[in-house]
Design a protein around this motif. Structure first.
Motif, PDB file in Angstrom:
ATOM      1  N   GLU A 163      48.758  38.527  42.470  1.00 51.20           N
ATOM      2  CA  GLU A 163      48.863  39.541  43.521  1.00 51.20           C
ATOM      3  C   GLU A 163      47.858  39.279  44.640  1.00 51.20           C
ATOM      4  N   HIS A 166      49.105  36.209  46.509  1.00 50.93           N
ATOM      5  CA  HIS A 166      50.517  36.346  46.908  1.00 50.93           C
ATOM      6  C   HIS A 166      51.349  35.163  46.406  1.00 50.93           C
ATOM      7  N   PRO A 244      58.691  43.125  45.640  1.00 48.75           N
ATOM      8  CA  PRO A 244      57.324  43.089  45.098  1.00 48.75           C
ATOM      9  C   PRO A 244      57.348  43.102  43.568  1.00 48.75           C
TER      10      PRO A 244
END
Length: 412
Positions: A163, A166, A244
């Motif tokens: 996270e 990315h 996401p």
């Protein structure tokens, strides 16, 4: 700054020791108290504290732990453990199968949940077969730690790294999985060499099982199939969609929480709330220290001796050392705010995952899986000392870290 630094040091002392010395305050308690004290004393504002918490990491971890917990409730882990433990093969063959199964499940599911669910069953089966449990439990532990580095799903630290940088599911896996998988045969070779002539329980040795033995959870085929379908859909969405990761994991968890067979409370009981709370606390404690400017000075000093947090080989070394001092997740939490903007995010992510994963088997407290295995041995009166653990774990970690260093250099 002095007060913030003092609280930070006390919190991470608890991370390393397992509790705050002199008090019955464990890692989660120390992180929570540290965060609350910093807010109460005005070292960080409530708004800044909330802003410091990365909701993407918390949401992703909660969703994936819920999916893994569904396998626990459905009896899938126990069923696999019993099937593997009862295979009619010799000790070396059983060890190889156990390493492969442990590695595969840790890479695709949460390694800590896998360890909690399966370690007691494996231990009981080894004793029933008159086999020395140590080589098999160590193989299970090392394989879970090493293979968990292969995917985002394998461990909380991987989720934090993915996270923060990315990283896509495929990009992370392509960078970390090859070496993580190559580590599994190394585990088998080292343990076979270390336990020559020690595969069976000696003489009248009989570890205690009566006080800790629990009947395996019966397999619920319907719920297992449902959970497999949801888990497969989640992984497919990670790979093929741009949604996401957090939203994908939460959607999968939502589907599994709605069940006619099992109460949602039963499922949520197996979600590690302590870990989520620990991460909440560390986000706040780290943010408070960052605001003092001290971390930037430390980073400048590291760069002066040739260690750069954006340099994958340097990060492999840093994480291998740091994770054995404060633990995997706290170590990653410490460096996460400073690794953004890397020119080689996949290589950097792989360095962090492999550094924490491969070094975890050097010492018992290097990972939660190691602590779980040690606790199972303690309950049964099985002698698993620091030296016994390191006898197989240290050379395995060193060999695999050297392999990782060559691979990371190639990626960079």
């Amino acid at each position: 700054m002095d007060l913030t630094l003092a609280i930070f040091v006390l919190v991470y002392l608890a991370m390393g020791v397992g509790h705050l010395p002199g008090f019955r305050l464990d890692r989660t308690g120390a992180a929570t108290v540290g965060a609350m004290v910093l807010i109460a004393l005005g070292q960080i504002s409530p708004a800044a504290a909330w802003a410091a918490v990365d909701y993407r990491v918390i949401g992703l971890l909660f969703g994936l732990m819920t999916i893994s917990a569904a396998f626990v409730v459905a009896g899938f882990y126990d069923w696999v453990a019993v099937k593997v433990g009862n295979l009619n093969v010799g000790p070396k063959g059983l060890l190889a199968i156990l390493i492969a199964v442990s590695g595969a499940m840790a890479a695709l599911l949460n390694k800590d949940v896998v360890a909690v669910a399966m370690a007691p069953i494996f231990c009981s089966i080894c004793v029933e077969r008159r086999l020395n449990p140590l080589p098999f439990l160590l193989g299970f532990c090392f394989a879970a730690n090493f293979a968990s580095a292969a995917t985002i799903l394998g461990s909380p630290q991987n989720m934090i790294v993915a996270e923060t940088l990315h990283l896509s599911f495929g990009g992370f896996m392509a960078a970390a999985a090859p070496v993580a998988v190559l580590g599994l045969p190394v585990i088998w070779i080292v343990i076979v060499l270390c336990y020559r002539g020690r595969w069976e329980l000696a003489g009248d040795a009989q570890p205690s099982t009566a006080s800790v033995a629990t009947a395996p959870v019966a397999l619920n085929r319907g719920e297992t199939v449902k959970t497999c379908l949801v888990a497969s859909a989640v992984v497919a969405a990670f790979i093929f969609s741009d949604l996401p990761h957090m939203l994908i994991a939460l959607m999968g968890a939502s589907v599994l929480l709605v069940s006619r067979r099992f109460a949602s409370s039963n499922l949520l009981h197996h979600v590690n709330g302590d870990l989520l709370l620990l991460l909440f606390g560390l986000f706040v404690v780290n943010a408070a220290l960052t605001a003092t400017g001290l971390p930037e000075q430390v980073l400048a000093g590291l760069r002066g001796i040739g260690l750069n947090l954006h340099d994958p080989p340097s990060m492999l070394i840093i994480m291998a050392v740091l994770s054995n001092i404060v633990g995997n997740n706290p170590a990653v939490m410490l460096v996460a705010p400073f690794i953004g903007g890397s020119h080689a995010p996949e290589a950097l992510g792989a360095a962090i995952a492999l550094g924490t994963g491969f070094s975890s088997s050097a010492v018992i407290f290097g990972s939660l899986v190691g602590i779980i295995v040690a606790e199972e041995c303690r309950k049964r009166g099985i002698a698993l000392s620091f030296a016994e653990f390191a006898r197989a774990g240290l050379p395995t970690s060193i060999i695999c870290l050297l392999m990782a260093a060559v691979w990371i250099h190639h990626l960079g």
